[in-house]
Design an enzyme around this catalytic site. Structure first.
Site, short mmCIF file in Angstrom:
data_model
loop_
_atom_site.label_atom_id
_atom_site.label_comp_id
_atom_site.label_asym_id
_atom_site.label_seq_id
_atom_site.Cartn_x
_atom_site.Cartn_y
_atom_site.Cartn_z
CG HIS A 285 -7.43 -3.18 -1.85
ND1 HIS A 285 -6.49 -2.37 -1.22
CD2 HIS A 285 -6.42 -4.57 -2.02
CE1 HIS A 285 -5.86 -2.83 -1.22
NE2 HIS A 285 -5.72 -3.81 -1.33
CG HIS B 213 0.05 -9.81 -2.79
ND1 HIS B 213 -0.30 -8.18 -2.93
CD2 HIS B 213 -0.48 -9.98 -1.71
CE1 HIS B 213 -0.77 -7.27 -2.46
NE2 HIS B 213 -1.19 -8.19 -1.82
CG HIS C 143 -2.45 -0.98 0.96
ND1 HIS C 143 -2.67 -1.35 2.29
CD2 HIS C 143 -1.95 -1.99 0.47
CE1 HIS C 143 -3.20 -3.03 2.02
NE2 HIS C 143 -2.97 -2.64 0.34
CG ASP D 186 -2.99 -5.15 -2.94
OD1 ASP D 186 -2.98 -4.15 -2.13
OD2 ASP D 186 -3.80 -6.02 -2.69
#
Length: 305
Positions: free
Chosen positions: A235, A262, A78, A239
């Site tokens: 979101h 991720h 973030h 990311d």
């Protein structure tokens, strides 16, 4: 031109998984410094960890980086998204623990602090990574791909069985402050069953309904509901920007993610750098710099040096 912060800015909060208080302070840095974390609580060993793709170590729940001495910093995505989204290329980040504060679960508090600081232009050219041909990483039905584009774009799709999430997709050209307008306030999310499982295993100890969106079937349990109807996919895009910034230079290309996370984005970067003919470094002129996510977002101050 490369940039850094105009002055230092401090953030106080708790770690999402540890629940421990943490203080993080961003400082200006010189050209070609990059984004570097310094664990001020670590004594007697190397306490600097570079926020680059080759420092990422496997972690299911966040982006975690580690140096040669085993010193780690986790949940960095973030703050790295906020720096990229504000056009900050160089910063020293001092932190007194192993995890970046979760704040409200989004990048908005970090962006607010960075914008209060302003940015300083440095007397050094800005290089970017231009994607020359598609590169893809697959894991079952999930895919992450980089392909050529004039600017930087993110195209993302998710598919969850929870009715409150379901199928969502969005595509954004990231120029002209799109990150600040469209993504920065969108929070991390999870399902109530996942929260119960993580907390039973000593994780998500700092998680609350105020710093994450918690879904349970067709219900949104977090007070106030959603900030955007498609906050979940937004979101994921946030990311992705944070994870792609670990390439070490802005990217000129299109990122396409389908159920990616991720780990997949990092595997994609590793695949990219393993194929030297798939990209090239280019020095950007002023017109090209305006295609990047952070162009025009922050108040500039005088040139450094």
């Amino acid at each position: 031109m490369q940039t850094s912060l105009a002055k230092s800015v401090t953030f106080n909060g708790v770690g999402l998984h540890s629940g421990a208080p943490v203080r993080m302070r961003l400082h200006p840095a010189d050209a070609d410094h990059g984004i570097v974390f310094r664990r001020i609580d670590v004594i007697g060993m190397q306490n600097r960890v570079h926020a680059t793709w080759d420092r990422v170590t496997p972690s299911k729940l966040c982006t975690l980086i580690e140096n040669e001495d085993g010193v780690t910093v986790s949940t960095i995505e973030h703050i790295t998204a906020a720096l990229a989204g504000c056009g900050v290329h160089n910063a020293l980040i001092e932190i007194d623990g192993p995890e970046v504060p979760i704040m409200d679960g989004s990048s908005a508090p970090f962006v607010a602090g960075i914008r209060r600081s302003g940015i300083r232009f440095l007397r050094a050219p800005l290089r970017a990574i231009r994607i020359l041909k598609p590169v893809e990483f697959k894991d079952g039905v999930a895919t992450a791909r980089l392909e050529p584009a004039d600017g930087f774009e993110i195209d993302f799709a998710i598919d969850f069985t929870d009715a409150a999430i379901g199928q969502q997709s969005k595509r954004l050209e990231m120029a002209n402050g799109a990150f600040v307008r469209e993504l920065m306030e969108c929070r991390t999310f999870c399902r109530q069953a996942d929260v119960d499982h993580m907390q039973a295993h000593g994780l998500a100890l700092g998680g609350t309904y105020e710093n994450a969106i918690v879904f349970d079937g067709d219900k949104v349990l977090s007070p106030g509901g959603l900030r955007r109807p498609d906050e979940a996919v937004r979101h994921k895009m946030l990311d992705a920007l944070g994870d792609l910034s670990l390439a070490g230079a802005p990217i000129l290309g299109r990122y396409v993610g389908n159920r990616a996370g991720h780990a997949m984005t990092n595997r994609l970067l590793r695949a990219l750098f393993a194929q030297p003919d798939a990209f090239e470094y280019v020095t950007l002129d002023a017109d090209q710099e305006r295609l990047l996510p952070g162009a025009g977002v922050c108040r500039p101050v005088a040139l450094a040096g």
